[in-house]
Design a protein around this motif. Structure first.
Motif, PDB file in Angstrom:
ATOM      1  N   ALA A   1      -4.701   7.634   0.947  1.00  0.00           N
ATOM      2  CA  ALA A   1      -4.467   7.568   2.392  1.00  0.00           C
ATOM      3  C   ALA A   1      -3.213   6.763   2.711  1.00  0.00           C
ATOM      4  N   ALA A   2      -2.955   5.692   1.948  1.00  0.00           N
ATOM      5  CA  ALA A   2      -1.789   4.853   2.227  1.00  0.00           C
ATOM      6  C   ALA A   2      -0.482   5.575   1.950  1.00  0.00           C
ATOM      7  N   LEU A   3      -0.497   6.556   1.069  1.00  0.00           N
ATOM      8  CA  LEU A   3       0.722   7.292   0.733  1.00  0.00           C
ATOM      9  C   LEU A   3       1.014   8.435   1.709  1.00  0.00           C
ATOM     10  N   ARG A   4       0.102   8.705   2.626  1.00  0.00           N
ATOM     11  CA  ARG A   4       0.290   9.824   3.561  1.00  0.00           C
ATOM     12  C   ARG A   4       0.605   9.290   4.956  1.00  0.00           C
ATOM     13  N   PRO A   5       1.457   9.958   5.713  1.00  0.00           N
ATOM     14  CA  PRO A   5       1.727   9.533   7.096  1.00  0.00           C
ATOM     15  C   PRO A   5       0.547   9.872   8.000  1.00  0.00           C
ATOM     16  N   TYR A   6       0.391   9.079   9.053  1.00  0.00           N
ATOM     17  CA  TYR A   6      -0.744   9.285   9.952  1.00  0.00           C
ATOM     18  C   TYR A   6      -0.639  10.608  10.689  1.00  0.00           C
ATOM     19  N   SER A   7       0.584  11.060  10.982  1.00  0.00           N
ATOM     20  CA  SER A   7       0.760  12.320  11.694  1.00  0.00           C
ATOM     21  C   SER A   7       0.191  13.495  10.912  1.00  0.00           C
ATOM     22  N   GLU A   8       0.257  13.411   9.591  1.00  0.00           N
ATOM     23  CA  GLU A   8      -0.273  14.493   8.760  1.00  0.00           C
ATOM     24  C   GLU A   8      -1.787  14.461   8.689  1.00  0.00           C
ATOM     25  N   THR A   9      -2.360  13.273   8.476  1.00  0.00           N
ATOM     26  CA  THR A   9      -3.816  13.181   8.382  1.00  0.00           C
ATOM     27  C   THR A   9      -4.487  13.424   9.725  1.00  0.00           C
ATOM     28  N   SER A  10      -3.817  13.129  10.833  1.00  0.00           N
ATOM     29  CA  SER A  10      -4.420  13.359  12.142  1.00  0.00           C
ATOM     30  C   SER A  10      -4.524  14.841  12.473  1.00  0.00           C
ATOM     31  N   THR A  11      -3.647  15.645  11.903  1.00  0.00           N
ATOM     32  CA  THR A  11      -3.675  17.085  12.171  1.00  0.00           C
ATOM     33  C   THR A  11      -4.459  17.856  11.107  1.00  0.00           C
TER      34      THR A  11
ATOM     35  N   SER B   1       4.733   9.118   0.372  1.00  0.00           N
ATOM     36  CA  SER B   1       5.827   8.145   0.393  1.00  0.00           C
ATOM     37  C   SER B   1       5.250   6.739   0.483  1.00  0.00           C
ATOM     38  N   PHE B   2       6.137   5.751   0.313  1.00  0.00           N
ATOM     39  CA  PHE B   2       5.743   4.347   0.402  1.00  0.00           C
ATOM     40  C   PHE B   2       6.110   3.749   1.760  1.00  0.00           C
ATOM     41  N   ASP B   3       6.293   4.594   2.763  1.00  0.00           N
ATOM     42  CA  ASP B   3       6.680   4.092   4.090  1.00  0.00           C
ATOM     43  C   ASP B   3       5.610   3.199   4.688  1.00  0.00           C
ATOM     44  N   ASN B   4       4.339   3.553   4.501  1.00  0.00           N
ATOM     45  CA  ASN B   4       3.262   2.728   5.053  1.00  0.00           C
ATOM     46  C   ASN B   4       3.243   1.338   4.431  1.00  0.00           C
ATOM     47  N   PHE B   5       3.539   1.238   3.141  1.00  0.00           N
ATOM     48  CA  PHE B   5       3.573  -0.070   2.490  1.00  0.00           C
ATOM     49  C   PHE B   5       4.709  -0.921   3.046  1.00  0.00           C
ATOM     50  N   THR B   6       5.874  -0.296   3.233  1.00  0.00           N
ATOM     51  CA  THR B   6       7.008  -1.037   3.795  1.00  0.00           C
ATOM     52  C   THR B   6       6.725  -1.498   5.215  1.00  0.00           C
ATOM     53  N   ASN B   7       6.173  -0.598   6.035  1.00  0.00           N
ATOM     54  CA  ASN B   7       5.866  -0.952   7.426  1.00  0.00           C
ATOM     55  C   ASN B   7       4.775  -2.019   7.512  1.00  0.00           C
ATOM     56  N   ALA B   8       3.761  -1.907   6.642  1.00  0.00           N
ATOM     57  CA  ALA B   8       2.683  -2.901   6.664  1.00  0.00           C
ATOM     58  C   ALA B   8       3.211  -4.279   6.266  1.00  0.00           C
ATOM     59  N   PHE B   9       4.085  -4.326   5.292  1.00  0.00           N
ATOM     60  CA  PHE B   9       4.639  -5.605   4.837  1.00  0.00           C
ATOM     61  C   PHE B   9       5.485  -6.248   5.926  1.00  0.00           C
TER      62      PHE B   9
ATOM     63  N   ALA C   1      -4.051  -3.477   3.106  1.00  0.00           N
ATOM     64  CA  ALA C   1      -5.145  -3.985   2.279  1.00  0.00           C
ATOM     65  C   ALA C   1      -4.791  -3.929   0.799  1.00  0.00           C
ATOM     66  N   LEU C   2      -4.119  -2.878   0.372  1.00  0.00           N
ATOM     67  CA  LEU C   2      -3.710  -2.777  -1.025  1.00  0.00           C
ATOM     68  C   LEU C   2      -2.660  -3.824  -1.370  1.00  0.00           C
ATOM     69  N   LEU C   3      -1.769  -4.123  -0.440  1.00  0.00           N
ATOM     70  CA  LEU C   3      -0.751  -5.149  -0.689  1.00  0.00           C
ATOM     71  C   LEU C   3      -1.393  -6.533  -0.828  1.00  0.00           C
ATOM     72  N   THR C   4      -2.407  -6.804  -0.025  1.00  0.00           N
ATOM     73  CA  THR C   4      -3.060  -8.108  -0.114  1.00  0.00           C
ATOM     74  C   THR C   4      -3.860  -8.268  -1.403  1.00  0.00           C
TER      75      THR C   4
ATOM     76  N   SER D   1       3.215  -7.004   9.521  1.00  0.00           N
ATOM     77  CA  SER D   1       2.214  -8.073   9.444  1.00  0.00           C
ATOM     78  C   SER D   1       2.820  -9.426   9.091  1.00  0.00           C
ATOM     79  N   ASP D   2       4.131  -9.475   8.843  1.00  0.00           N
ATOM     80  CA  ASP D   2       4.776 -10.728   8.415  1.00  0.00           C
ATOM     81  C   ASP D   2       4.033 -11.304   7.218  1.00  0.00           C
ATOM     82  N   MET D   3       3.863 -10.467   6.197  1.00  0.00           N
ATOM     83  CA  MET D   3       2.979 -10.790   5.088  1.00  0.00           C
ATOM     84  C   MET D   3       3.454 -11.979   4.267  1.00  0.00           C
ATOM     85  N   MET D   4       4.749 -12.180   4.134  1.00  0.00           N
ATOM     86  CA  MET D   4       5.245 -13.303   3.346  1.00  0.00           C
ATOM     87  C   MET D   4       4.819 -14.641   3.957  1.00  0.00           C
TER      88      MET D   4
END
Length: 297
Positions: free
Chosen positions: A44-54, A65-73, A268-271, A76-79
Protein backbone atom coordinates in the motif's frame (compact mmCIF):
# COMPACT_ATOMS: atom_id res chain seq x y z
CA UNK A 1 28.54 -43.76 -5.90
CA UNK A 2 27.83 -47.47 -6.20
CA UNK A 3 24.38 -49.02 -6.24
CA UNK A 4 24.66 -50.56 -2.72
CA UNK A 5 25.70 -47.17 -1.30
CA UNK A 6 22.71 -45.44 -2.93
CA UNK A 7 20.38 -48.07 -1.53
CA UNK A 8 21.91 -47.65 1.95
CA UNK A 9 21.47 -43.85 1.86
CA UNK A 10 17.87 -44.23 0.68
CA UNK A 11 17.16 -46.66 3.50
CA UNK A 12 18.64 -44.28 6.11
CA UNK A 13 16.46 -41.34 5.07
CA UNK A 14 13.73 -40.44 7.51
CA UNK A 15 10.34 -41.45 6.17
CA UNK A 16 7.91 -38.65 5.41
CA UNK A 17 5.37 -38.74 8.22
CA UNK A 18 1.95 -37.00 8.00
CA UNK A 19 2.54 -35.31 11.36
CA UNK A 20 5.75 -33.70 10.06
CA UNK A 21 3.98 -32.50 6.92
CA UNK A 22 1.20 -30.96 9.03
CA UNK A 23 3.78 -29.29 11.28
CA UNK A 24 5.60 -27.66 8.36
CA UNK A 25 2.30 -26.60 6.79
CA UNK A 26 1.25 -25.00 10.09
CA UNK A 27 4.59 -23.15 10.36
CA UNK A 28 4.31 -21.85 6.80
CA UNK A 29 0.74 -20.63 7.34
CA UNK A 30 1.68 -19.00 10.65
CA UNK A 31 4.67 -17.23 9.07
CA UNK A 32 2.51 -15.90 6.25
CA UNK A 33 -0.09 -14.74 8.75
CA UNK A 34 2.57 -12.73 10.60
CA UNK A 35 4.20 -11.36 7.45
CA UNK A 36 0.90 -10.68 5.67
CA UNK A 37 0.08 -7.32 7.32
CA UNK A 38 3.67 -6.11 6.89
CA UNK A 39 3.80 -7.04 3.22
CA UNK A 40 0.36 -5.47 2.69
CA UNK A 41 1.55 -2.25 4.31
CA UNK A 42 4.60 -2.19 2.03
CA UNK A 43 2.39 -2.80 -1.01
CA UNK A 44 0.00 0.00 0.00
CA UNK A 45 2.85 2.42 0.79
CA UNK A 46 4.30 1.98 -2.70
CA UNK A 47 1.03 2.90 -4.43
CA UNK A 48 -0.44 6.41 -4.80
CA UNK A 49 -3.75 7.10 -3.09
CA UNK A 50 -5.36 8.20 -6.36
CA UNK A 51 -4.87 4.70 -7.76
CA UNK A 52 -6.14 2.78 -4.74
CA UNK A 53 -9.15 5.08 -4.37
CA UNK A 54 -10.32 4.25 -7.89
CA UNK A 55 -9.21 0.62 -8.31
CA UNK A 56 -9.21 -0.52 -4.67
CA UNK A 57 -6.38 -2.02 -2.68
CA UNK A 58 -6.99 -5.52 -4.03
CA UNK A 59 -5.90 -4.71 -7.57
CA UNK A 60 -2.86 -4.88 -9.81
CA UNK A 61 -0.73 -1.73 -9.42
CA UNK A 62 -0.09 0.58 -12.35
CA UNK A 63 2.68 2.49 -10.61
CA UNK A 64 4.99 1.75 -7.69
CA UNK A 65 7.17 4.48 -6.23
CA UNK A 66 8.74 5.76 -3.01
CA UNK A 67 6.86 9.08 -3.12
CA UNK A 68 4.77 8.21 -0.06
CA UNK A 69 7.92 7.51 1.97
CA UNK A 70 9.45 10.84 0.96
CA UNK A 71 6.24 12.76 1.70
CA UNK A 72 5.73 10.99 5.03
CA UNK A 73 9.29 11.77 6.13
CA UNK A 74 8.98 15.45 5.22
CA UNK A 75 5.39 16.14 6.33
CA UNK A 76 5.75 14.52 9.75
CA UNK A 77 9.10 16.22 10.51
CA UNK A 78 10.36 12.76 11.38
CA UNK A 79 13.96 13.73 12.14
CA UNK A 80 12.78 16.00 14.95
CA UNK A 81 10.75 13.19 16.52
CA UNK A 82 13.61 10.72 16.08
CA UNK A 83 15.74 13.11 18.13
CA UNK A 84 13.06 13.30 20.83
CA UNK A 85 12.95 9.52 20.99
CA UNK A 86 16.73 9.25 21.36
CA UNK A 87 16.66 11.78 24.20
CA UNK A 88 14.14 9.55 26.00
CA UNK A 89 15.24 6.02 25.03
CA UNK A 90 19.02 6.19 25.48
CA UNK A 91 19.06 7.52 29.08
CA UNK A 92 16.12 5.26 30.01
CA UNK A 93 17.87 2.12 28.75
CA UNK A 94 21.21 2.97 30.38
CA UNK A 95 19.67 3.94 33.72
CA UNK A 96 17.44 0.86 33.78
CA UNK A 97 20.33 -1.50 33.13
CA UNK A 98 22.58 0.25 35.66
CA UNK A 99 20.06 0.35 38.52
CA UNK A 100 18.61 -3.10 37.89
CA UNK A 101 22.09 -4.64 37.69
CA UNK A 102 22.92 -3.11 41.07
CA UNK A 103 19.80 -4.61 42.62
CA UNK A 104 20.47 -7.96 40.95
CA UNK A 105 24.07 -7.98 42.20
CA UNK A 106 23.00 -7.28 45.76
CA UNK A 107 20.22 -9.89 45.98
CA UNK A 108 22.19 -12.59 44.15
CA UNK A 109 25.66 -12.29 45.69
CA UNK A 110 24.78 -11.44 49.30
CA UNK A 111 22.72 -13.57 51.67
CA UNK A 112 20.40 -11.75 54.03
CA UNK A 113 16.91 -12.28 55.37
CA UNK A 114 14.95 -10.11 52.93
CA UNK A 115 16.85 -10.54 49.66
CA UNK A 116 14.09 -12.62 48.02
CA UNK A 117 11.43 -10.26 49.34
CA UNK A 118 13.33 -7.29 47.91
CA UNK A 119 13.50 -8.94 44.50
CA UNK A 120 9.78 -9.73 44.65
CA UNK A 121 9.00 -6.08 45.39
CA UNK A 122 10.87 -4.98 42.27
CA UNK A 123 9.29 -7.69 40.14
CA UNK A 124 5.77 -7.02 41.44
CA UNK A 125 5.90 -3.55 39.93
CA UNK A 126 5.65 -5.11 36.47
CA UNK A 127 2.40 -6.84 37.42
CA UNK A 128 0.60 -3.54 38.04
CA UNK A 129 -1.34 -2.35 34.96
CA UNK A 130 -0.33 1.08 33.72
CA UNK A 131 -3.94 2.23 33.51
CA UNK A 132 -4.42 1.67 37.25
CA UNK A 133 -1.90 4.29 38.34
CA UNK A 134 -2.22 6.79 35.52
CA UNK A 135 -4.56 9.17 37.39
CA UNK A 136 -2.48 9.59 40.60
CA UNK A 137 0.72 9.60 38.54
CA UNK A 138 -0.66 12.31 36.27
CA UNK A 139 -1.58 14.47 39.28
CA UNK A 140 1.82 13.88 40.86
CA UNK A 141 3.61 14.95 37.67
CA UNK A 142 1.58 18.18 37.65
CA UNK A 143 2.55 18.95 41.25
CA UNK A 144 6.31 18.40 40.91
CA UNK A 145 8.02 21.67 39.96
CA UNK A 146 11.42 21.56 38.26
CA UNK A 147 12.22 25.19 37.39
CA UNK A 148 15.30 25.53 35.26
CA UNK A 149 15.61 21.77 34.75
CA UNK A 150 12.81 21.15 32.25
CA UNK A 151 11.38 23.45 29.60
CA UNK A 152 7.88 23.20 31.05
CA UNK A 153 9.13 23.86 34.58
CA UNK A 154 7.41 20.70 35.79
CA UNK A 155 7.96 16.98 35.60
CA UNK A 156 4.87 16.86 33.37
CA UNK A 157 5.40 17.51 29.66
CA UNK A 158 9.12 16.76 29.80
CA UNK A 159 11.48 14.10 28.50
CA UNK A 160 12.75 13.60 32.05
CA UNK A 161 9.30 12.50 33.16
CA UNK A 162 9.14 9.83 30.47
CA UNK A 163 12.66 8.62 31.27
CA UNK A 164 11.78 8.19 34.95
CA UNK A 165 8.54 6.31 34.31
CA UNK A 166 10.24 3.93 31.88
CA UNK A 167 13.03 3.27 34.38
CA UNK A 168 10.49 2.62 37.13
CA UNK A 169 8.42 0.18 35.09
CA UNK A 170 11.25 -1.73 33.39
CA UNK A 171 13.68 -2.12 36.30
CA UNK A 172 11.74 -4.96 37.92
CA UNK A 173 11.89 -7.24 34.90
CA UNK A 174 15.58 -6.48 34.28
CA UNK A 175 16.48 -7.05 37.94
CA UNK A 176 14.71 -10.42 37.85
CA UNK A 177 16.53 -11.57 34.69
CA UNK A 178 19.95 -10.31 35.77
CA UNK A 179 19.65 -11.78 39.27
CA UNK A 180 18.94 -15.22 37.82
CA UNK A 181 21.94 -14.90 35.52
CA UNK A 182 24.24 -13.68 38.28
CA UNK A 183 23.26 -16.63 40.46
CA UNK A 184 24.78 -18.92 37.81
CA UNK A 185 28.18 -17.23 38.11
CA UNK A 186 30.62 -19.05 40.42
CA UNK A 187 30.71 -17.55 43.91
CA UNK A 188 34.42 -18.31 44.00
CA UNK A 189 35.01 -15.27 41.78
CA UNK A 190 33.69 -12.76 44.28
CA UNK A 191 35.03 -14.70 47.26
CA UNK A 192 38.56 -14.61 45.82
CA UNK A 193 38.20 -10.89 45.09
CA UNK A 194 36.98 -10.31 48.64
CA UNK A 195 40.01 -12.15 50.04
CA UNK A 196 42.30 -9.99 47.89
CA UNK A 197 40.76 -6.89 49.44
CA UNK A 198 38.45 -5.81 46.60
CA UNK A 199 35.61 -3.51 47.57
CA UNK A 200 31.95 -4.30 46.85
CA UNK A 201 31.90 -1.72 44.06
CA UNK A 202 34.97 -3.26 42.40
CA UNK A 203 33.45 -6.75 42.59
CA UNK A 204 30.31 -5.42 40.92
CA UNK A 205 31.92 -3.18 38.30
CA UNK A 206 35.06 -5.11 37.33
CA UNK A 207 34.19 -8.76 37.99
CA UNK A 208 30.47 -9.51 37.83
CA UNK A 209 29.21 -6.87 35.40
CA UNK A 210 31.63 -7.74 32.53
CA UNK A 211 30.45 -11.36 32.75
CA UNK A 212 26.85 -10.23 32.28
CA UNK A 213 27.38 -8.73 28.80
CA UNK A 214 25.16 -11.32 26.99
CA UNK A 215 22.28 -10.72 29.38
CA UNK A 216 22.77 -6.94 29.28
CA UNK A 217 22.81 -6.94 25.47
CA UNK A 218 19.61 -9.00 25.31
CA UNK A 219 17.88 -6.70 27.79
CA UNK A 220 19.17 -3.60 25.99
CA UNK A 221 17.59 -4.87 22.77
CA UNK A 222 14.25 -5.53 24.45
CA UNK A 223 14.26 -2.24 26.34
CA UNK A 224 15.12 -0.24 23.23
CA UNK A 225 12.21 -1.77 21.33
CA UNK A 226 9.73 -1.42 24.20
CA UNK A 227 10.60 2.18 25.00
CA UNK A 228 10.79 3.16 21.35
CA UNK A 229 7.33 1.73 20.65
CA UNK A 230 5.72 3.27 23.71
CA UNK A 231 2.66 5.37 22.98
CA UNK A 232 0.63 5.27 26.20
CA UNK A 233 2.97 7.21 28.48
CA UNK A 234 3.92 9.69 25.76
CA UNK A 235 0.32 10.57 24.94
CA UNK A 236 -0.65 10.97 28.62
CA UNK A 237 2.41 12.67 30.12
CA UNK A 238 3.31 14.90 27.15
CA UNK A 239 1.00 17.70 26.03
CA UNK A 240 3.26 19.71 23.70
CA UNK A 241 3.39 18.19 20.23
CA UNK A 242 7.03 19.11 19.63
CA UNK A 243 8.10 17.20 22.77
CA UNK A 244 6.49 13.90 21.79
CA UNK A 245 8.51 10.86 20.62
CA UNK A 246 8.41 9.22 17.20
CA UNK A 247 5.27 7.18 17.86
CA UNK A 248 3.26 10.40 17.85
CA UNK A 249 4.78 11.61 14.58
CA UNK A 250 2.16 9.63 12.68
CA UNK A 251 -0.48 12.01 14.03
CA UNK A 252 1.00 14.70 11.78
CA UNK A 253 0.07 12.59 8.76
CA UNK A 254 -3.63 12.62 9.62
CA UNK A 255 -5.68 15.62 8.58
CA UNK A 256 -8.81 16.93 10.23
CA UNK A 257 -11.12 15.85 7.41
CA UNK A 258 -9.02 13.47 5.33
CA UNK A 259 -6.35 10.84 5.97
CA UNK A 260 -4.24 9.15 3.30
CA UNK A 261 -3.88 5.50 4.43
CA UNK A 262 -1.02 4.91 1.99
CA UNK A 263 0.90 7.84 3.46
CA UNK A 264 0.28 6.61 7.00
CA UNK A 265 1.48 3.12 6.02
CA UNK A 266 4.70 4.61 4.65
CA UNK A 267 5.21 6.60 7.86
CA UNK A 268 4.61 3.53 10.01
CA UNK A 269 7.21 1.57 8.05
CA UNK A 270 9.73 4.40 8.42
CA UNK A 271 9.24 4.47 12.19
CA UNK A 272 9.95 0.71 12.34
CA UNK A 273 13.42 1.04 10.76
CA UNK A 274 15.33 1.98 13.98
CA UNK A 275 13.98 -1.06 15.84
CA UNK A 276 15.14 -3.31 13.01
CA UNK A 277 18.59 -1.70 13.10
CA UNK A 278 18.86 -2.28 16.85
CA UNK A 279 17.83 -5.91 16.46
CA UNK A 280 20.26 -6.69 13.63
CA UNK A 281 23.16 -4.92 15.35
CA UNK A 282 22.60 -6.81 18.61
CA UNK A 283 21.23 -9.99 17.06
CA UNK A 284 24.06 -12.27 18.16
CA UNK A 285 24.02 -10.99 21.73
CA UNK A 286 20.23 -11.10 21.79
CA UNK A 287 20.10 -14.75 20.73
CA UNK A 288 22.82 -15.69 23.21
CA UNK A 289 20.90 -13.86 25.91
CA UNK A 290 17.74 -15.80 25.15
CA UNK A 291 19.60 -19.11 25.52
CA UNK A 292 21.28 -18.24 28.82
CA UNK A 293 21.51 -21.28 31.03
CA UNK A 294 20.41 -23.71 28.32
CA UNK A 295 23.56 -25.80 28.78
CA UNK A 296 24.06 -25.32 32.51
CA UNK A 297 24.01 -28.36 34.68
Amino acid sequence: MSTPTVALVAKQRTPLRPARVLLHAFLVVTSLAWLGPLLWAVFAALRPYSETSTKGYVSWPDKLSFDNFTNAFEQSDMMHYFGNTLIIAVPAVLLTLLLSSMVAFYVSRFDFRFNIALLLVFTAGNLLPQQVIITPLYRMYLLIDLPGITVSGKLYDSALGLVLIHVAFQSGFCAFVLSNYMRMLPHELTEAALVDGASVWRMYWQIVLPLCKPAMAALATLLSIWIYNDFFWAIVLISTGDNMPITSALNNLSGQYFTDPNLVAAGALLTAIPTLIVYFVLQRQFVSGLTLGANKG
